[in-house]
Design a protein around this motif. Sequence first.
Motif, short mmCIF file in Angstrom:
data_model
loop_
_atom_site.label_atom_id
_atom_site.label_comp_id
_atom_site.label_asym_id
_atom_site.label_seq_id
_atom_site.Cartn_x
_atom_site.Cartn_y
_atom_site.Cartn_z
N VAL A 70 -113.70 -31.11 -21.29
CA VAL A 70 -114.98 -30.39 -21.17
C VAL A 70 -115.07 -29.70 -19.81
O VAL A 70 -115.50 -28.54 -19.71
CB VAL A 70 -116.18 -31.35 -21.38
CG1 VAL A 70 -117.50 -30.64 -21.10
CG2 VAL A 70 -116.17 -31.89 -22.81
N ALA A 71 -114.64 -30.38 -18.76
CA ALA A 71 -114.68 -29.79 -17.41
C ALA A 71 -113.75 -28.57 -17.33
O ALA A 71 -114.12 -27.53 -16.78
CB ALA A 71 -114.28 -30.83 -16.37
N ALA A 72 -112.54 -28.68 -17.90
CA ALA A 72 -111.61 -27.56 -17.88
C ALA A 72 -112.16 -26.38 -18.68
O ALA A 72 -112.03 -25.22 -18.27
CB ALA A 72 -110.25 -28.00 -18.44
N ALA A 73 -112.78 -26.69 -19.83
CA ALA A 73 -113.37 -25.63 -20.65
C ALA A 73 -114.53 -24.95 -19.92
O ALA A 73 -114.71 -23.74 -20.01
CB ALA A 73 -113.85 -26.21 -21.98
N ALA A 74 -115.30 -25.74 -19.17
CA ALA A 74 -116.41 -25.18 -18.39
C ALA A 74 -115.89 -24.24 -17.30
O ALA A 74 -116.46 -23.17 -17.07
CB ALA A 74 -117.24 -26.31 -17.76
N VAL A 75 -114.79 -24.63 -16.66
CA VAL A 75 -114.18 -23.77 -15.64
C VAL A 75 -113.68 -22.48 -16.29
O VAL A 75 -113.88 -21.39 -15.75
CB VAL A 75 -113.01 -24.50 -14.93
CG1 VAL A 75 -112.22 -23.54 -14.04
CG2 VAL A 75 -113.56 -25.66 -14.09
N GLU A 76 -113.06 -22.59 -17.46
CA GLU A 76 -112.60 -21.39 -18.17
C GLU A 76 -113.78 -20.45 -18.45
O GLU A 76 -113.69 -19.23 -18.24
CB GLU A 76 -111.92 -21.78 -19.48
CG GLU A 76 -111.39 -20.57 -20.26
CD GLU A 76 -110.89 -20.89 -21.65
OE1 GLU A 76 -110.54 -19.94 -22.37
OE2 GLU A 76 -110.87 -22.09 -22.03
N LEU A 77 -114.88 -21.02 -18.93
CA LEU A 77 -116.07 -20.22 -19.22
C LEU A 77 -116.61 -19.54 -17.96
O LEU A 77 -116.85 -18.34 -17.95
CB LEU A 77 -117.15 -21.11 -19.85
CG LEU A 77 -118.55 -20.50 -19.97
CD1 LEU A 77 -118.55 -19.31 -20.93
CD2 LEU A 77 -119.56 -21.56 -20.42
#
Length: 198
Positions: A70-77
């Motif tokens: 979730v944290a990695a996906a948030a950074v991607e976003l």
Amino acid sequence: MKWKMKEVVLAVILSVACGVIYLGWSTLWIPISALVGPVGAGFMFGIWVIASPIVAYIIRKPGAAFIAEVAAAAVELLTGSHFGLSALLVGVFQGIGSEIAFALFRYKRYNLFTLMLSGALAGVLGIVYNLVANGFGYYTTGVFFATLAIHIISGAILGGWLGKVVVDALAKTGVLEQYEIMKQTRKKGEINGNISRM
């Protein structure tokens, strides 16, 4: 199990690094998808779930796989993914899938099989997200099963297997000495050493 500050810091660093990789991978996906189609480009999927097995393999605590994805996906976003909010939402589903693999073994097995299962289940839950977000008419039957199979294989190899390769390489440098992965490795070495002396 309580998280130590050093584990939180490492999880954040690795998740941010993976999120930046996810963004670059998303950008690369556009021309590749144009060349071979979205189903063919599905072989790229596994990189988008590599944060989960990497962080879980090192820290070995409940929630590590989910939080990392979730944290990695948030950074991607937040760094400008063309997938928009769906980058984060699919990350939630993929994180749940990845976490399930470790929960199945009560957070006691972190071998290659479990890591590859983590990537594979992230692939399954990623497809579930697509169905929830886009409806069951999003795929024809053939495309659905082809996409599912490609995502499972890619998640297992590029997420799970490659994640293990990356962490094992890091472990050899000594930077992970203070983390659970090395503590358990040393424990196994001591047990095996005692058995061989008997």
